[in-house]
Design a protein around this motif. Structure first.
Motif, PDB file in Angstrom:
ATOM      1  N   VAL A  58       0.903  -1.283   0.030  1.00  0.00           N
ATOM      2  CA  VAL A  58       0.066  -0.038   0.059  1.00  0.00           C
ATOM      3  C   VAL A  58       0.791   1.202   0.095  1.00  0.00           C
ATOM      4  CG1 VAL A  58      -2.051   1.321   1.132  1.00  0.00           C
ATOM      5  CG2 VAL A  58      -1.727  -1.364   1.178  1.00  0.00           C
ATOM      6  N   LYS A  59       1.454   1.345  -1.072  1.00  0.00           N
ATOM      7  CA  LYS A  59       2.509   2.741  -1.251  1.00  0.00           C
ATOM      8  C   LYS A  59       1.998   3.069  -2.654  1.00  0.00           C
ATOM      9  CE  LYS A  59       7.029   4.550  -1.363  1.00  0.00           C
ATOM     10  NZ  LYS A  59       8.531   3.962  -1.182  1.00  0.00           N
ATOM     11  N   VAL A  60       1.922   4.370  -2.787  1.00  0.00           N
ATOM     12  CA  VAL A  60       1.313   4.995  -4.045  1.00  0.00           C
ATOM     13  C   VAL A  60       2.446   5.740  -4.671  1.00  0.00           C
ATOM     14  CG1 VAL A  60      -0.432   6.511  -5.220  1.00  0.00           C
ATOM     15  CG2 VAL A  60      -0.897   4.975  -3.343  1.00  0.00           C
ATOM     16  N   GLU A 102      -0.716   5.579  -8.962  1.00  0.00           N
ATOM     17  CA  GLU A 102      -0.884   4.256  -9.280  1.00  0.00           C
ATOM     18  C   GLU A 102       0.055   3.400  -7.927  1.00  0.00           C
ATOM     19  OE1 GLU A 102       2.748   3.523 -12.390  1.00  0.00           O
ATOM     20  OE2 GLU A 102       0.685   3.916 -12.922  1.00  0.00           O
ATOM     21  N   PRO A 103      -0.331   2.238  -7.646  1.00  0.00           N
ATOM     22  CA  PRO A 103       0.408   1.489  -6.774  1.00  0.00           C
ATOM     23  C   PRO A 103       1.796   1.373  -7.183  1.00  0.00           C
ATOM     24  CG  PRO A 103      -1.632   0.530  -7.177  1.00  0.00           C
ATOM     25  CD  PRO A 103      -1.452   1.433  -8.301  1.00  0.00           C
ATOM     26  N   SER A 106       5.300  -4.080  -7.030  1.00  0.00           N
ATOM     27  CA  SER A 106       5.653  -5.244  -6.156  1.00  0.00           C
ATOM     28  C   SER A 106       6.763  -5.953  -6.668  1.00  0.00           C
ATOM     29  CB  SER A 106       4.309  -6.066  -5.764  1.00  0.00           C
ATOM     30  OG  SER A 106       4.837  -7.416  -5.237  1.00  0.00           O
ATOM     31  N   SER A 122      -5.659  -7.601  -4.549  1.00  0.00           N
ATOM     32  CA  SER A 122      -6.149  -6.143  -4.925  1.00  0.00           C
ATOM     33  C   SER A 122      -7.118  -5.709  -4.046  1.00  0.00           C
ATOM     34  CB  SER A 122      -6.699  -6.300  -6.152  1.00  0.00           C
ATOM     35  OG  SER A 122      -6.909  -4.991  -6.708  1.00  0.00           O
ATOM     36  N   ASN A 125      -5.700  -4.828  -0.616  1.00  0.00           N
ATOM     37  CA  ASN A 125      -4.862  -3.603  -0.721  1.00  0.00           C
ATOM     38  C   ASN A 125      -5.871  -2.344  -0.837  1.00  0.00           C
ATOM     39  OD1 ASN A 125      -2.161  -4.629  -1.073  1.00  0.00           O
ATOM     40  ND2 ASN A 125      -2.114  -4.630  -3.264  1.00  0.00           N
ATOM     41  N   ARG A 126      -6.979  -2.477  -1.493  1.00  0.00           N
ATOM     42  CA  ARG A 126      -8.014  -1.553  -1.595  1.00  0.00           C
ATOM     43  C   ARG A 126      -8.508  -1.223   0.019  1.00  0.00           C
ATOM     44  NH1 ARG A 126     -13.229  -0.907  -5.355  1.00  0.00           N
ATOM     45  NH2 ARG A 126     -11.568  -0.696  -6.930  1.00  0.00           N
ATOM     46  N   LEU A 129      -5.744   0.570   1.597  1.00  0.00           N
ATOM     47  CA  LEU A 129      -5.700   2.085   1.387  1.00  0.00           C
ATOM     48  C   LEU A 129      -6.657   2.660   1.657  1.00  0.00           C
ATOM     49  CD1 LEU A 129      -3.959   3.876  -0.210  1.00  0.00           C
ATOM     50  CD2 LEU A 129      -4.985   2.959  -2.342  1.00  0.00           C
ATOM     51  N   LEU A 182      -6.249   2.244  -7.379  1.00  0.00           N
ATOM     52  CA  LEU A 182      -6.007   0.834  -7.495  1.00  0.00           C
ATOM     53  C   LEU A 182      -6.603   0.655  -8.831  1.00  0.00           C
ATOM     54  CD1 LEU A 182      -6.358  -0.417  -3.675  1.00  0.00           C
ATOM     55  CD2 LEU A 182      -4.136  -0.036  -5.349  1.00  0.00           C
ATOM     56  N   ASP A 185      -5.190  -2.288 -10.966  1.00  0.00           N
ATOM     57  CA  ASP A 185      -4.948  -3.476 -10.391  1.00  0.00           C
ATOM     58  C   ASP A 185      -6.362  -4.214 -10.159  1.00  0.00           C
ATOM     59  OD1 ASP A 185      -2.420  -3.240 -10.332  1.00  0.00           O
ATOM     60  OD2 ASP A 185      -2.224  -3.069  -8.000  1.00  0.00           O
TER      61      ASP A 185
END
Length: 641
Positions: A58-60, A102-103, A106, A122, A125-126, A129, A182, A185
């Motif tokens: 979870v890094k943008v 965007e993410p 990875s 995904s 992650n959402r 986030l 996201l 993704d």
């Protein structure tokens, strides 16, 4: 010894058999819990690793080379004509910024996991986030809106609690932002066109806004016993408190202020106070406070603040504007003193050009007589109520994101039901002064009269960011010298009336939002002078419009009974012009249009006022609203005219 050893280990001993039975029983009973505990502990470890792994995901990042057409986000879009007219300004829309997010990539390859695992990851992650964004947005909204504008700008906050309502709005925004970031993704099969609609166009109409404001006033009227009333603040000239107020109430501020002798003196005193408190002061500085990052990991580069924009005036000029407003507001309060029967000797006075000025219009006339140019005109700008964003670039410069708060006008297009929105404006009666003593810089001194969220209807300093999206729109031609003097006198009358009602009814925010918004107070004056107005929106409610008329009538009777308003030794002021202006204000208040309830008959005039209030469309939604209102007004005109 041999006997003793045999007996201790004898299998046939009842005590030995019991021990073995107990051991076996305890082992059988404990094995299942221990097994499940082991399984649970292993599962927890696996889950923790999964959480840690996903948190790291979870890094943008911001990709300025992203395909904006493929990942288009509609949010506060700027009008293309506005962008083309200002190519030298570094600005983007909030939607463009969001489209670039965007993410972070990875380390694991997408091909190493199944499609269902990718979908779950995904979604995982959402979730993370969204929750993190919800906290970030909640804190941001609470700081910028909840503390000051919560109950007035977003009046539903007053119905329950600021924190709860802010949480609801931040939850909505966080879902939107998480989905935007996201979107590459997560193939969301349930996504609709409505999901991508601008979430910052609040689903509130003007009627709903004012209804909640009045509800808040009934339920949350403050206890102001320990707080100065609006009329008390007006007597001080401003609602500033502490050692940075011009009039500290200690007798140091003169009751007779000599403009030529005292103006620069008190400017220097205020500069020294600021230097002592802040430790630094540059009179020629035009910068704003540094912008602060919101959350670099989730919203990279996004800051709240004005970036590297400059103010229209210097720090010293801003201090000069404040002092001039203090003088004008104290002179406004003299009208209230006289209506209460107080003697003229107790009134605050300003000596200008060798003459004592008792009322604000006399000071304006005195400035004109000493070679100053005075321009008076109602004007309006788009407001963002503190939600000012910018993006810090890699080279340290800032890209500005123009923003506002959008509400429904209450009009939808008949063909498709598309609503027309308006950007929240700020308006007032502009007073620009330039000359040998006041307004000596490259720009005139900028003052503006309006009812403010700070709780006072009066003259305010009006310097602002020097940018095209903050450019003012004039709602009338600059007044003639005669009308300018009348406008200043009417400002004093409206100031006394609004502050008196706010004081006696103990209204929150000095009546802001209840007696009207900022531009309502100045529109009363413009309508009284010209018999028409180009201002939008007008939000005064019937209940308090009736109170305004009643207090104007009461004020007229109080002044009439006084016979005349005696001026200084150079002559006298008969009450006639003041009474005449009060009568004009009574008429304008009674006939003022309202945008709370738009009928087909009033839609025609409302559409015209909308066009003139938003002369240049900064946002695409404003241009869209103009088209919708023109279409609906043409239909109404076809059948009604």
């Amino acid at each position: 010894m041999g006997f003793s050893t045999v007996s201790d280990s004898a299998l046939g001993s009842p005590f030995g058999a019991s021990k073995h039975v107990l051991t076996i029983t305890a082992t059988c009973m404990l094995l299942p819990p221990l097994y499940y505990l082991y399984r649970y502990r292993t599962s927890i470890k696996t889950r923790l690793k999964e959480i840690e792994s996903n948190i790291s995901l979870v890094k943008v990042v911001r990709n300025k080379n992203a395909n904006l057409n493929a990942n288009r986000v509609t949010c506060m879009e700027l009008d293309p004509s506005f962008l083309s007219a200002n190519p030298e300004w570094n600005m983007i829309s909030l939607g463009t910024y969001l489209s670039q997010l965007e993410p972070a990539s990875s380390s694991s390859s997408p091909s190493s996991s199944s499609s269902s695992e990718t979908k779950n990851k995904s979604g995982f992650n959402r979730l993370f986030l969204q929750k993190e964004l919800e906290i970030v947005m909640g804190e941001l909204l609470l700081k910028t809106l909840g503390a000051t504008y919560g109950a007035a700008l977003l009046p539903m906050l007053g119905a329950t609690s600021v924190a709860a309502s802010i949480a609801g709005l931040s939850n909505k925004l966080s879902k939107f932002l998480a989905k935007c970031i996201l979107s590459k993704d997560d193939d969301d099969d349930d996504a609709t066109e409505e999901d991508a609609f601008d979430p910052l166009c609040l689903d509130l109409s003007l009627m709903e806004v004012v209804s909640f404001v009045n509800l808040h006033q009934k339920a949350m009227t403050p206890d102001n016993d320990s707080v100065p009333s609006p009329l008390e603040y007006l007597s001080r000239g401003e609602n500033a408190a502490g050692d940075l107020a011009y009039d500290l109430g200690d007798g140091q501020f003169p009751n007779t202020f000599d403009l030529e002798k005292d103006f620069d003196k008190h400017i220097t005193i205020m500069e020294n106070r600021i230097l002592e408190r802040e430790g630094i002061y540059n009179p020629d500085d035009r910068s704003f406070p540094p912008s602060t990052p919101i959350n670099e990991r989730l919203l990279p580069g996004l800051h709240i603040g004005k970036g590297d924009l400059k103010c229209t005036h210097t720090k010293r000029e801003g201090i000069e504007h404040r002092l001039l407003c203090v003088l004008l507001n104290k002179l406004c309060h003299n009208y209230y003193k006289l209506s209460c029967g107080e003697p003229m000797e107790d009134c605050f006075k300003v000596v200008c050009n060798g003459k004592e000025c008792v009322f604000p219009e006399e000071l304006i006339k005195g400035l004109e007589d000493t070679g100053h140019t005075v321009e008076v005109c109602p004007r309006v700008i788009i407001s963002n109520f503190g939600m000012q964003f910018c993006v810090k670039e890699e080279d340290g410069s800032f890209t500005t994101i123009p923003t506002s708060i959008f509400l429904r006008t209450g009009i939808e297009r008949s063909s498709d039901g598309k609503p027309a929105y308006f950007a929240a404006p700020h308006g007032g009666m502009d007073v620009n002064i330039s000359g040998p003593l006041v307004g000596k810089g490259t720009r005139p001194a900028w003052l503006q009269f309006y009812v403010s969220i700070g709780g006072l209807t009066c003259f305010h300093p009006d310097e602002d960011q020097d940018a095209p999206w903050a450019a003012k729109t004039s709602l009338a031609d600059i007044y003639s010298s005669e009308d300018a003097i009348r406008a200043i006198r009417m400002c004093a009358i409206v100031s006394i009336t609004f502050n008196r009602i706010a004081t006696e009814f103990n209204l929150p925010f000095g009546g802001y939002g209840i007696l009207g918004m900022c531009n309502d107070s100045s529109t009363l004056i413009d309508f009284a002078l010209r018999g028409q107005t180009n201002s939008y929106p007008l939000l005064s409610t019937g209940r308090y419009l009736n109170h305004i008329v009643s207090y104007l009538i009461k004020y007229k009777e109080e002044l009439s009974s006084s016979g005349k308003l005696v001026g200084d030794g150079s002559g006298s002021k008969v009450v006639g012009p003041v009474i005449n202006d009060i009568l004009c204000l009574i008429k304008s208040t009674s006939q003022l249009p309202s945008d709370l309830h738009i009928s087909p008959a009033t839609l025609i005039g409302m559409s015209s006022r909308y066009e003139k209030s938003y002369g240049g469309s900064v946002f695409q939604s404003t241009a869209d609203a103009k088209a919708i209102l023109r279409e609906m007004a043409d239909t109404a005109r076809e059948y009604l005219e």
